[in-house]
Design a protein around this motif. Sequence first.
Motif, PDB file in Angstrom:
ATOM      1  N   LEU A   3       0.828  -1.200   0.000  1.00 56.47           N
ATOM      2  CA  LEU A   3       0.000   0.000   0.000  1.00 56.47           C
ATOM      3  C   LEU A   3       0.863   1.251   0.000  1.00 56.47           C
ATOM      4  N   ALA A   4       0.237   2.376  -0.325  1.00 56.19           N
ATOM      5  CA  ALA A   4       0.940   3.657  -0.389  1.00 56.19           C
ATOM      6  C   ALA A   4       1.195   4.207   1.012  1.00 56.19           C
ATOM      7  N   PRO A   5       2.060   5.215   1.134  1.00 53.11           N
ATOM      8  CA  PRO A   5       2.291   5.848   2.443  1.00 53.11           C
ATOM      9  C   PRO A   5       1.056   6.542   2.991  1.00 53.11           C
ATOM     10  N   LYS A   6       0.102   6.898   2.135  1.00 51.06           N
ATOM     11  CA  LYS A   6      -1.144   7.536   2.567  1.00 51.06           C
ATOM     12  C   LYS A   6      -2.302   6.607   2.203  1.00 51.06           C
ATOM     13  N   VAL A   7      -3.040   6.167   3.212  1.00 46.54           N
ATOM     14  CA  VAL A   7      -4.139   5.230   3.003  1.00 46.54           C
ATOM     15  C   VAL A   7      -5.442   5.877   3.467  1.00 46.54           C
ATOM     16  N   ILE A   8      -6.382   6.052   2.548  1.00 53.74           N
ATOM     17  CA  ILE A   8      -7.703   6.593   2.869  1.00 53.74           C
ATOM     18  C   ILE A   8      -8.643   5.419   3.102  1.00 53.74           C
ATOM     19  N   PHE A   9      -9.262   5.376   4.271  1.00 53.25           N
ATOM     20  CA  PHE A   9     -10.127   4.269   4.670  1.00 53.25           C
ATOM     21  C   PHE A   9     -11.579   4.702   4.547  1.00 53.25           C
ATOM     22  N   LEU A  10     -12.333   3.997   3.693  1.00 58.90           N
ATOM     23  CA  LEU A  10     -13.741   4.326   3.456  1.00 58.90           C
ATOM     24  C   LEU A  10     -14.605   3.076   3.555  1.00 58.90           C
ATOM     25  N   VAL A  11     -15.887   3.283   3.826  1.00 57.92           N
ATOM     26  CA  VAL A  11     -16.847   2.194   3.960  1.00 57.92           C
ATOM     27  C   VAL A  11     -18.030   2.471   3.037  1.00 57.92           C
ATOM     28  N   ARG A  12     -18.604   1.423   2.475  1.00 52.83           N
ATOM     29  CA  ARG A  12     -19.818   1.563   1.661  1.00 52.83           C
ATOM     30  C   ARG A  12     -21.017   1.781   2.588  1.00 52.83           C
ATOM     31  N   ASP A  13     -21.094   2.962   3.158  1.00 50.54           N
ATOM     32  CA  ASP A  13     -22.137   3.289   4.123  1.00 50.54           C
ATOM     33  C   ASP A  13     -23.486   3.432   3.419  1.00 50.54           C
ATOM     34  N   PRO A  14     -24.589   3.327   4.173  1.00 54.63           N
ATOM     35  CA  PRO A  14     -25.924   3.411   3.555  1.00 54.63           C
ATOM     36  C   PRO A  14     -26.187   4.725   2.836  1.00 54.63           C
ATOM     37  N   ASP A  15     -25.553   5.833   3.278  1.00 58.03           N
ATOM     38  CA  ASP A  15     -25.774   7.120   2.619  1.00 58.03           C
ATOM     39  C   ASP A  15     -25.045   7.240   1.290  1.00 58.03           C
ATOM     40  N   GLY A  16     -24.053   6.374   1.045  1.00 53.39           N
ATOM     41  CA  GLY A  16     -23.292   6.444  -0.194  1.00 53.39           C
ATOM     42  C   GLY A  16     -22.097   7.360  -0.141  1.00 53.39           C
ATOM     43  N   PHE A  17     -21.765   7.877   1.056  1.00 55.61           N
ATOM     44  CA  PHE A  17     -20.646   8.812   1.186  1.00 55.61           C
ATOM     45  C   PHE A  17     -19.322   8.177   0.771  1.00 55.61           C
ATOM     46  N   GLY A  18     -19.027   6.985   1.299  1.00 57.22           N
ATOM     47  CA  GLY A  18     -17.748   6.341   1.003  1.00 57.22           C
ATOM     48  C   GLY A  18     -17.518   6.102  -0.477  1.00 57.22           C
ATOM     49  N   PRO A  19     -18.452   5.427  -1.181  1.00 59.53           N
ATOM     50  CA  PRO A  19     -18.260   5.212  -2.612  1.00 59.53           C
ATOM     51  C   PRO A  19     -18.179   6.512  -3.415  1.00 59.53           C
ATOM     52  N   ALA A  20     -18.944   7.525  -2.998  1.00 57.72           N
ATOM     53  CA  ALA A  20     -18.924   8.793  -3.732  1.00 57.72           C
ATOM     54  C   ALA A  20     -17.570   9.480  -3.624  1.00 57.72           C
ATOM     55  N   ILE A  21     -17.004   9.502  -2.416  1.00 61.92           N
ATOM     56  CA  ILE A  21     -15.692  10.115  -2.219  1.00 61.92           C
ATOM     57  C   ILE A  21     -14.628   9.353  -3.004  1.00 61.92           C
ATOM     58  N   ALA A  22     -14.672   8.030  -2.938  1.00 65.85           N
ATOM     59  CA  ALA A  22     -13.690   7.216  -3.655  1.00 65.85           C
ATOM     60  C   ALA A  22     -13.769   7.454  -5.157  1.00 65.85           C
ATOM     61  N   ASP A  23     -14.969   7.601  -5.688  1.00 62.32           N
ATOM     62  CA  ASP A  23     -15.143   7.772  -7.126  1.00 62.32           C
ATOM     63  C   ASP A  23     -14.719   9.153  -7.606  1.00 62.32           C
ATOM     64  N   ALA A  24     -14.848  10.156  -6.734  1.00 61.96           N
ATOM     65  CA  ALA A  24     -14.586  11.536  -7.156  1.00 61.96           C
ATOM     66  C   ALA A  24     -13.129  11.968  -6.977  1.00 61.96           C
ATOM     67  N   LEU A  25     -12.326  11.168  -6.306  1.00 63.19           N
ATOM     68  CA  LEU A  25     -10.895  11.479  -6.182  1.00 63.19           C
ATOM     69  C   LEU A  25     -10.171  10.991  -7.426  1.00 63.19           C
ATOM     70  N   LEU A  26      -9.500  11.914  -8.119  1.00 61.32           N
ATOM     71  CA  LEU A  26      -8.869  11.625  -9.399  1.00 61.32           C
ATOM     72  C   LEU A  26      -7.450  12.186  -9.421  1.00 61.32           C
ATOM     73  N   PRO A  27      -6.611  11.695 -10.335  1.00 65.33           N
ATOM     74  CA  PRO A  27      -5.261  12.271 -10.459  1.00 65.33           C
ATOM     75  C   PRO A  27      -5.333  13.717 -10.928  1.00 65.33           C
ATOM     76  N   SER A  28      -4.468  14.547 -10.388  1.00 71.59           N
ATOM     77  CA  SER A  28      -4.360  15.918 -10.879  1.00 71.59           C
ATOM     78  C   SER A  28      -3.383  15.952 -12.043  1.00 71.59           C
ATOM     79  N   SER A  29      -3.489  16.967 -12.866  1.00 69.70           N
ATOM     80  CA  SER A  29      -2.597  17.066 -14.022  1.00 69.70           C
ATOM     81  C   SER A  29      -1.151  17.267 -13.587  1.00 69.70           C
ATOM     82  N   GLU A  30      -0.943  17.924 -12.439  1.00 71.44           N
ATOM     83  CA  GLU A  30       0.418  18.182 -11.973  1.00 71.44           C
ATOM     84  C   GLU A  30       1.084  16.919 -11.425  1.00 71.44           C
TER      85      GLU A  30
END
Length: 240
Positions: A3-30
């Motif tokens: 794993l990477a030095p930075k690990v983001i821990f998320l759960v597929r919660d009933p509200d959908g917060f975890g999957p939404a955050i995971a899906d919206a994090l993308l590589p930056s151009s820089e």
Amino acid sequence: MKLAPKVIFLVRDPDGFGPAIADALLPSSESKFTRETSSFELSLEKYGIGDRKASGDLIEFVDPHGSPQVSILLLPNYGPPIAACAVKEVLALISSEESSNHTTIILPYVMKALMVNQELANPASSERKVMLYGAEIGGTTDIIQSMIAETATPPLLQIHCESLACLLQMVRVLNLPTVLIASHAPDQSKRSAGQEFEAWYEVGHFLANHMGLCFSKERLQQKGIEKPRSVQEPWRALYG
């Protein structure tokens, strides 16, 4: 599995917060990172659980040299007793010799109810539409200190997700460097879709800024409810 030095821990919660955050994090151009997605399974047989495994999605942001710089672990919304066993195995993976390189665990969360003391607010966070709170748990790292400096001191936290509650308890005991980054969604009776969106966006945007990533508003959307919201026992409200 490294794993990477930075690990983001998320759960597929009933509200959908975890999957939404995971899906919206993308590589930056820089960053020139590439986003890679896979799945993982960890045996639970040592706990006498032979018919299930600790499983989930692994999303990694890999640099041009092929080295992961940010990992996202997205776990199912486990209930007891599976939650504690699964989290313990995930933490064993994070702290293993293969992955352990001063790993920092980042735990995003949106609180449902909150008594806010504005005197505790950090000036750096008070200009946001949604207040962000940061709590250092276990050990510390430079990135934890940087994130804490830009957030407010949280009030008493009530974690109503079994996996996240287990993780908070275990990282304290194991002294693993962990930071909780939380925002506050308005009470359900007063909540609008726009207000909840802002709470989610502020958390995601904050994470992206500190991970060298970008956060897409367009991809920030609920992923659907996995199962009906369960009724919480009254005694759980007493515990953070």
